[in-house]
Scaffold this active site. Structure first.
Site, PDB file in Angstrom:
ATOM      1  N   ASP A  25       0.822  -1.218   0.000  1.00  0.00           N
ATOM      2  CA  ASP A  25       0.000   0.000   0.000  1.00  0.00           C
ATOM      3  C   ASP A  25       0.850   1.260   0.000  1.00  0.00           C
ATOM      4  OD1 ASP A  25      -2.182  -1.741   0.343  1.00  0.00           O
ATOM      5  OD2 ASP A  25      -1.896  -1.706   2.513  1.00  0.00           O
ATOM      6  N   GLY A  27       1.842   2.926  -2.817  1.00  0.00           N
ATOM      7  CA  GLY A  27       1.739   3.712  -4.047  1.00  0.00           C
ATOM      8  C   GLY A  27       2.537   3.117  -5.197  1.00  0.00           C
ATOM      9  N   HIS A  53      -4.237  -2.170  -6.431  1.00  0.00           N
ATOM     10  CA  HIS A  53      -3.372  -1.164  -7.038  1.00  0.00           C
ATOM     11  C   HIS A  53      -4.241  -0.011  -7.519  1.00  0.00           C
ATOM     12  CE1 HIS A  53       0.084  -3.994  -7.372  1.00  0.00           C
ATOM     13  NE2 HIS A  53      -0.922  -4.823  -7.203  1.00  0.00           N
ATOM     14  N   GLN A 258       2.198  -6.378  -2.667  1.00  0.00           N
ATOM     15  CA  GLN A 258       2.493  -6.332  -1.221  1.00  0.00           C
ATOM     16  C   GLN A 258       3.873  -5.705  -0.963  1.00  0.00           C
ATOM     17  OE1 GLN A 258       1.085  -9.575  -2.344  1.00  0.00           O
ATOM     18  NE2 GLN A 258      -0.869  -8.681  -1.883  1.00  0.00           N
TER      19      GLN A 258
END
Ligand code: IMP
Length: 545
Positions: A25, A27, A53, A258
């Site tokens: 998470d 970016g 995503h 991940q």
């Protein structure tokens, strides 16, 4: 004030990998999207629909779980590949194709590895029931069946995508697979399984009686044959495709999922996912080897960080209180927090009903209202973020950074940037860093950064070293038994207190931010190659090597 172009940035690079140095998470979607124009082929190599995503294009937000982020460039001739290491749920994938159809986005060049691990309804059931049975020892999974799917692979009873194309093999392998599930479910009340399947939207695969009850083997076979027919043209030997493309001089972009700290092999075990999300896992799952990779960019959210799910998180804002609060999951989602902390007039009961009924359009409408409210009350959110109460600082950071799970809508736990963990992650993913979400802290007055830990637990042997209370730790030891006793030590920085979203070169960044970034490089031995200063694609600073 020179701007570095993508061509300069990627001079002499043929294979670029984008991975995350934290808990996901961070970016990645934006960074991958930035380089998709440069690449000829985008490959996902690990994870499954547990990932989310987000890409913002022309003001519109797209969220993908399985389809590679380069898909929005399909019409421009880019090939997108779901590699052999992915836990592939064809139902979710086909839903995403529907979403692409709705938005008139083509996917003519989308390919799926015939060796990708086939994720089936029994895996989702096992994931949810497994977590329920673990009680306090739960991991806080996304409930997407990822662990059970990879477990079957290592147990040598898994299915692969290719099996959807051969009905006899599908039936034989499925029988063996379901028999193992039945053994595992022996002591679970059948009614509970039935309830869980209904709740998970898997009622069509439930059967009360028969050899494979509670699973309806015929319904599963019919459905997966249908999926096979639908995806027939896309399925193939993608390892070959990627290798051949490379030998023809095409540019390959490897898209991680991940983050390193969630890697089954290197992460904070057991609070990890079930694939190796390091650069090594990604490369293997894409059909390449480490020798093929020219540049690995490790993404780092900064100067705050997040994680979802359970597990130790030494620099968490609000510590244990935040951990427990966030463990309530979707109950404390954005709707709840906007109401609770910003007085947003949202009907939570209605939202929960819509969520249960999976009414996506109505939910989107409610979500838009809440986001509008948050934007209109930004000064209140900033106050929360600057609060002296660490828990409220965490809530403010979450609301400002929109830190809610793209897959589960859970609140992400927020924390100060943790350099011991970053030093550890860089041992695997390398020194080149891409810092994201810097702009979220544009109005933050004081910024803590965790520089090292002091161990506060009982004597604990780690390899040849015995940790004792009061020991200093500079490079995190990713063992949950150690991390939970690590007391984060901080250096405080003054915030830069200005909007940086217009900056386009590194030396345009405010001095106070630069001094933080210089310290991050000095402390970790890394080199910041990218600084993301806003959501849009062009709000990104590239820096020459
Ligand atoms: P699983 O991957 O669903 O088995 O979940 C295992 C752990 O990985 C949980 O703590 C999840 O919250 C976490 N996790 C899995 N996928 C993601 C992701 O894309 N971002 C952040 N955390 C994730």
């Amino acid at each position: 004030m020179t701007q570095t172009t993508i061509d300069d940035f990627l001079k002499d690079v043929l294979v670029l990998a984008v991975v995350c140095n934290q808990w996901g998470d961070t970016g990645k979607g934006k960074v991958v999207d930035l380089f998709t124009g440069w690449s000829n082929i985008v490959v996902r190599g690990t994870g499954g629909a547990n990932a989310g995503h987000t890409i913002v294009l022309g003001g519109q937000e797209f969220i993908f779980h399985l389809v590679p982020s380069g898909i929005l460039y399909d019409a421009q001739g880019k090939i997108n590949v779901v590699g052999n290491g992915v836990a592939f749920n064809p139902g979710t994938f086909i839903e995403e194709l529907g979403y692409l159809d709705e938005h008139r986005q083509s996917y003519d060049r989308l390919k799926v590895s015939h060796r990708a691990k086939l994720l089936m309804p029994q895996h989702v059931v096992m994931d949810c029931i497994g977590e329920m049975m673990k009680g306090t020892g739960r991991v806080g999974t996304t409930g997407r069946g990822i662990g059970p799917c990879y477990k079957d692979h290592y147990d040598r009873i898994g299915l692969v995508v290719n099996d959807m194309l051969n009905v006899d093999t599908l039936r034989e392998k499925l029988k063996k697979n379901l028999e193992s599930k039945l053994r595992e479910l022996k002591c679970v009340d059948p009614e509970k399984i039935h309830e869980a399947m209904d709740r998970l939207g898997l009622g069509e695969f439930y059967k009360k009686d028969g050899k494979y009850a509670p699973f309806d083997i015929d319904a599963l076979i019919d459905k997966f044959r249908e999926y096979g027919k639908r995806l027939n043209e896309m399925i193939g030997d993608t390892d070959d495709l990627v290798k051949n493309s490379l030998s023809r001089g095409l540019r390959v972009l490897l898209e991680g999922a991940q983050g390193l700290l969630l890697s089954i092999d290197y992460g904070t075990y057991p609070y990890v996912t079930s694939s190796d999300c390091s650069i090594e896992g990604l490369v293997k799952g894409a059909g390449l080897t480490m020798r093929d990779v020219d540049l690995t960019l490790g993404i780092v959210k900064a100067p705050f960080m997040t994680r979802v799910g359970d597990g130790p998180f030494p620099s968490e804002f609000g510590g244990y209180g935040s951990e427990i609060y966030c463990a309530a999951g979707a109950e404390h989602d954005i709707f709840y927090e906007a109401k609770q902390f910003l007085g947003c007039d949202v009907n939570l009961e209605r939202v929960r009903t819509l969520q249960r009924q999976r009414k996506k359009e109505e939910l989107k409408e409610e979500y838009r209202k809440v986001v509008k409210h948050i934007k209109e009350h930004e000064s209140d959110v900033v106050k929360l973020m600057n609060s002296h109460d660490p828990f409220l600082r965490g809530v403010g950071t979450r609301l400002l950074g929109m830190e809610y799970g793209a897959t589960t809508s859970r609140p992400r736990r927020t924390a100060a940037l943790d350099l011991p963990l970053l030093r550890y992650a860089m041992q695997f993913n390398g020194p080149e860093l891409a810092l994201t979400k810097l702009d979220v802290y544009n109005q933050c007055e004081r910024i803590p950064i965790c520089t090292h830990y002091i161990y506060q637990g009982p004597d604990h042997r780690v390899g040849i070293r015995t940790l004792r209370r009061g020991d200093r730790i500079d490079v995190a030891i990713p063992d949950a038994e150690v991390l939970r006793y690590c007391e984060a030590q901080y250096k405080m920085y003054a915030g830069w207190m200005q909007d940086i979203s217009g900056c386009r070169s590194y030396d345009e960044l405010p001095g106070k931010l630069l001094s933080i970034l210089n310290d991050v490089e000095k402390e970790t031995g890394g080199r910041i190659r990218i600084a993301s200063v806003g959501k849009e694609r062009d709000a990104t600073i590239l820096r020459a090597a």
